[in-house]
Design a protein around this motif. Structure first.
Motif, short mmCIF file in Angstrom:
data_model
loop_
_atom_site.label_atom_id
_atom_site.label_comp_id
_atom_site.label_asym_id
_atom_site.label_seq_id
_atom_site.Cartn_x
_atom_site.Cartn_y
_atom_site.Cartn_z
N ASP A 74 -21.16 23.08 -11.57
CA ASP A 74 -20.60 23.02 -10.42
C ASP A 74 -19.32 22.84 -10.41
N ASP A 76 -16.58 22.87 -8.51
CA ASP A 76 -15.97 21.78 -7.55
C ASP A 76 -16.46 20.36 -7.83
N ALA A 77 -17.49 20.15 -8.27
CA ALA A 77 -18.04 19.05 -8.59
C ALA A 77 -17.35 18.33 -9.77
N GLN A 79 -14.51 19.26 -10.52
CA GLN A 79 -12.88 19.01 -10.31
C GLN A 79 -13.06 17.64 -9.45
N ALA A 80 -13.77 17.52 -8.82
CA ALA A 80 -13.92 16.34 -7.97
C ALA A 80 -14.11 14.87 -8.75
N ASP A 83 -10.39 14.41 -10.06
CA ASP A 83 -9.63 14.21 -8.95
C ASP A 83 -9.83 12.66 -8.74
N HIS A 128 -15.58 24.84 -17.35
CA HIS A 128 -15.31 24.23 -15.74
C HIS A 128 -14.68 22.72 -16.21
N SER A 132 -10.47 22.06 -15.10
CA SER A 132 -10.31 20.97 -14.33
C SER A 132 -9.30 19.83 -14.78
#
Length: 302
Positions: A74, A76-77, A79-80, A83, A128, A132
């Motif tokens: 995932d 987005d996960a 990247q989170a 972050d 991924h 990120s």
């Protein structure tokens, strides 16, 4: 502890993101960094076991620990998670990527979705993580990425085609990135390739063989491999073999392929397969199995 307190603490300590931190080498690496007083962000698919790993890290001396349940497939996960590290601690010094899954079975017997998931977890998952983390390290112009590879990134073995494909592809991605970062001498990407290691991955693997696997000798502890991971911060390497037998096995594969091909199957069956009996299973390939997650597996290592 407030966000300002965490940022102040991180200013004095390493900020380390560990992906695959709930079990095996990832968990051992997180604990090893904790003994150095690092501030940690721990990532894995299993929130429950991740909390247990976080407790281990706090006991070992971590300055601060954050947990982010996420699957490397995932983006987005992932990247989170990056972050969270930068927003909480103000920077990112080290990324350790250990997340992987494994399957046993002849190529024509492994289910296509299992094969694809094993390969995707290693290759797309690593992609991924790189996508990120690298913008942060480029902006800082410093930092380390350490990826746990495998002896099976350099050789092949029957009934392990999915994992071999995954690890060969992952190592190709790592080596390419190392070339692309030559303009940033203080951004380092290292790979650590363990041989047999007593982690729970063998008991969690998918299998259609009627049995599970176990680590082939010589068998090392996750803690020993974790020390090799942490050592890459002071001594970056393109590829560090973590296992005394690894170079010998690789030499046999490259220099004497006919002999290697004759021996590898029987040796794997004798020294790398358990004598148990299990129904076909997808193991933890599609979802975590928290009750089987731990730092060490059930086999002795040194």
């Amino acid at each position: 502890m407030t966000a300002d307190d965490l940022s102040s603490t991180a200013a004095q300590q390493e900020v380390v993101l560990v992906i695959g931190a709930s079990s095996g080498i990832g968990r051992a690496s997180a604990i090893e960094f904790a003994t150095r007083g690092a501030s940690l962000v721990l990532v894995s698919r299993s929130a429950t076991t991740l909390a247990d790993a976080a407790a281990d890290c706090r006991t070992a001396g971590a300055s601060a620990v954050e947990c982010v349940p996420a699957d490397v497939l995932d983006p987005d996960a992932v990247q989170a998670a990056v972050d969270r590290a930068t927003s909480t601690f103000g920077r990112l010094d080290v990324v350790v990527h250990t997340a992987t899954v494994m399957a046993y079975g002849r190529i024509e017997d492994v289910q296509p979705d299992v094969f694809e998931r094993v390969v995707d977890t290693a290759i797309q998952g690593t992609f991924h993580v790189f996508r990120s983390a690298l913008p942060v390290l480029r902006a800082q112009r410093r930092g380390h990425v350490v990826v746990v590879s495998s002896l099976l990134a350099s050789i092949t073995a029957p009934t392990m085609g999915a994992y071999v494909t995954a690890k060969w592809g992952q190592l190709g991605l790592i080596r390419t990135l190392q070339q692309e970062l030559r303009d940033l001498p203080d951004v380092h990407v290292s790979a650590v390739a363990p041989g047999g290691t007593t982690t729970p991955i063998y008991e969690q693997a998918a299998t259609v063989l009627g049995n599970t696997g176990h680590p082939p000798p010589p068998v090392y502890t996750p803690e020993r491999v974790a020390r090799a991971v942490v050592a890459r911060i002071d001594d970056p390497r393109r590829l560090k073999q973590s296992g005394v037998a690894n170079p010998i096995i690789i030499a046999g594969f490259r220099l004497f392929p006919p002999v290697f091909d004759v021996l590898v199957g029987p040796l794997l069956k004798t020294f790398g397969m358990a004598r148990d009996s299990v129904a076909p299973t997808t193991g933890n390939v599609f979802a975590p199995v928290p009750e089987k997650e731990a730092t060490r597996g059930s086999y002795f290592g040194f």
